[in-house]
Write an enzyme that holds these catalytic residues in place. Sequence first.
Site, mmCIF file in Angstrom:
data_model
loop_
_atom_site.group_PDB
_atom_site.id
_atom_site.type_symbol
_atom_site.label_atom_id
_atom_site.label_comp_id
_atom_site.label_asym_id
_atom_site.label_seq_id
_atom_site.Cartn_x
_atom_site.Cartn_y
_atom_site.Cartn_z
ATOM 1 C CG ASN A 157 -87.713 -75.448 -38.974
ATOM 2 O OD1 ASN A 157 -86.521 -75.194 -38.841
ATOM 3 N ND2 ASN A 157 -88.661 -74.545 -38.771
ATOM 4 C CD GLU A 158 -88.886 -72.844 -35.324
ATOM 5 O OE1 GLU A 158 -88.049 -71.988 -35.045
ATOM 6 O OE2 GLU A 158 -90.041 -72.565 -35.747
ATOM 7 C CD GLU A 180 -84.744 -70.722 -37.471
ATOM 8 O OE1 GLU A 180 -85.506 -69.827 -37.021
ATOM 9 O OE2 GLU A 180 -85.153 -71.674 -38.146
ATOM 10 C CG PHE A 224 -91.891 -56.187 -43.044
ATOM 11 C CD1 PHE A 224 -91.216 -55.147 -43.662
ATOM 12 C CD2 PHE A 224 -93.213 -56.425 -43.397
ATOM 13 C CE1 PHE A 224 -91.846 -54.349 -44.613
ATOM 14 C CE2 PHE A 224 -93.850 -55.636 -44.345
ATOM 15 C CZ PHE A 224 -93.165 -54.594 -44.959
ATOM 16 C CG HIS A 225 -87.718 -62.762 -39.497
ATOM 17 N ND1 HIS A 225 -86.348 -62.821 -39.361
ATOM 18 C CD2 HIS A 225 -88.219 -63.484 -38.467
ATOM 19 C CE1 HIS A 225 -86.030 -63.547 -38.305
ATOM 20 N NE2 HIS A 225 -87.156 -63.959 -37.742
#
Length: 679
Positions: A151-152, A304, A354-355
Amino acid sequence: MDTFRARIGGFAFGGDYNPEQWDRPVWDEDVALMRRAGVNLVTLGVFAWASLEPEPGRFTFAWMDEVMDLLHAGGISVDLATPTMAPPVWLTHGHPDVLPVMEDGETFGFGNRLHFDPASPRYREHAARITTALAERYSHHPALAMWHISNEYGPTSYGGHSAVAFRDWLRRRYGSLEALNDAWYTRFWSQRYTSWDQIDPPEVPRTWSNPTRRLDFKRFVSDANLACFRMERDIVRSYRDDIPVLTNYMRFYKHADYWTWAAEQDAVALDIYPDPGQDDAHVAAALNYDLMRSLRGEPWILMEQAAGGVSQWKVNNVKRPGRMRLGSYQALGHGADSVLYFQWRASRGGHERFHSAMLPHSGTRSRTWQEIEALGTELPRIAEAAGSGSHADIAVLFDWNAWWGLTETSGLPRNDFDYPRIATDHYRPLLEAHHAVDTVSFGSDLSRYKVVVVPNAYLVDDAFTDALTRFTENGGTLVCSFFSGVVDAHNHVRQPAYPGAFRALIGAYIDEYWPARPDETYLLTRADGTTAAADWWQDSIHPESARVLASYATGALRGRPAILENTVGRGRVVYIGTRLEATALRDTLLDAVAAAGVSPLLDHAPAHLEATRRTGEDAEFLFLLNHSDTETVRVPLTADGIDLVSGTKTDGAVELAPLAVAVVRSEPRRAAGGGRRVG
C-alpha cells in the site's frame, strides 16, 4: 483487466474494508449495508498483518475466511491486499534492522506505518512468507477479483541495508568506479571514490552535497521499492496468473517513478485527497487523473478518495454537499473505472479516527451516507462507459527525472522550484479551455500528438531531446518554458551555452539566468503591441534563428527578448523565457494550440465547466461537470444524445445546475489524426 471489468459489470464502487477492527456481529451489518449502497468491490487486509500472523509463522486465517465467504455471498468482490506496508511489532522488536534509518541517522520507529527498509533482506523474507500464505489460501477463492500489493509504497532508508543495495544498484548502472566518478563529477571538491565500499547513501547536507549522488539515490529508492512490489507480485502470480495485480500510487509523489512502475503492474491505481478547503483543488486533481490514465495509456483505478474530510492536514475541511459526487465523476471522466474510498466504516480509534468514511460514525442518518448511497444507486446508469478510452492531441511533460533534477539537487540559480505546481500552472489553461490532455515522460512516443508542452525541464536526457526534435521536424508544436534543457541525465551542464539540449530547438542561446529579486516584476510588450506581466525569473536570451514574440519593456533586460518563436522542419517551437502571469501564460498556450489546429471539446464555455470525453466501440461519452457553487450553465452540444445520469435526451444542449454533472452518450466519431486514443 478485461476479466475484472466483465466481473464487475460496470464501474467498481466501494472502498477499504477493515473488519479486523470490529466485532463479529458488525460484519453482517456491513455486508447488508454494502448491498444497500451498491458496493461491488472492497479492498481487504491492507493493515491486517498482525491479525493474520500474530506470531512468526503462526497464521490465523479463520476470520479472513469468514469475511471472504460473507462478501462473496453478498455479491461483493474482493481486492485482496498483502499487508506488508505495516509490519507487526514482533517483527520490528525482534529484528530492529528491518526499520528504516532516516536521513539524519535516527531510526524510524514502530507505531507509524511504512516502517520498513525496502532493502532489508529480513523484511523481504517475512513479506514473502505472508504473501505466499495468502496466495496459497485465497488464490482460488470465488470472491477474489484483484490483488493489491502492499500500500502506498515509498519508504526511504539511509541505513546499512540501503548502503549495500545502493552500491549494487550503482554497479549495475555504471559498471565501473571510473564511470561512476565521471557521472558524479567527483573531481570537484576532491570527492573521487577508489572503492565501492566508500559509497554510502547521501546524508543530511551540512553545507551542500553532490547533486548527482542525490539524484541517483532518488532513482535507487524508486527501484528498491519496486523490487519489493515485484517480489510479492511474482509470488501471487505463481499461484494464479489471471487475476490482475497492482498497487496504489499517490498524488504528486516524489519517491517513486510511476512511469517505470506502471509497466510492472496490470493497472494503475491512485489514492488522492484534493483539499476541500482549496477552491481550485480540482485542477491539480485533473492533472493527476490524466497522468494516471497516460501511464499505461488505458483506464485506471481510483483506489482511494475521501467521502468527506480527512485527518492528515492542519485543518481538515469537509466536502460540502455535492462535492463528493462531483469529484467522483471527475475521476471517471478522466478515465477511471472505479470510485473507491478510504474507508468503508469509520475507525473508532487510531490516527484516522476522524477520517471520513462511506459509513460514518453517525451511521445511515448522516449526510455523507445519503450521498454515498445515492451515488452507488446512480453509477449503474453509466455502466456502459466503463472500459472506454480517451483521445488527446496535446501532451504535457511530467517526468520524475525532470522533477528530481529540478528540486532534489542544490546549487541552482533558484532552489525553490515546485515542479508539481509548475506542471499544474501549464496544465490549467488547457483544462479550463476544455482541451483533452495526456501526460508524457522522456520515453513516451510523441508522434501521436500535435502539441507538446514542456514545463521547466531543467534535466533532460538525449533521447528526449532527439524525440522533441523529430516531433517538431515532422510538424508538431512545442511550447517550452524557461530553465529547460540545461543539464544531461548525469546533472552535468550541457556545452556550449544554455540551454545546451534545446538550443537548436529554440533558435537562441542564453548567456545568463536572472532569478528575480523579492517582489520584482516585469512588463512585456508583444509583437502586436499588447502587454503582459511576468515575475520570478528572466533568461538573458540571444536569438539566433528565432523570431521575437515579446520583449521586456521594463527592468535591466529592457528591450531584450522574453518569448521566442522558432521554425524547426515543418514544426514550430514557442519558448517562454520568464514566468508569465496566469492570463499571459494562458494566452500564449492557447494561441499555440489554436495555431496547431487543435480544437477544444467545447467552445465558449466558462472555465468552471469541465468537459472530458471517453470513447468506446459503440458510443461516445461526454462528461460535463459544473464546478460552480452558484452558477447554472447551459452547454450547447454539436451532436444529439442522451444524458445517462438523468435519462433525458439532450436536444442540442444540456443545462447544469451548480455542482451538477451530465454524461452525454452519443454516436462515436472518428478520432482526429495525430492524437492518441487509449483503452
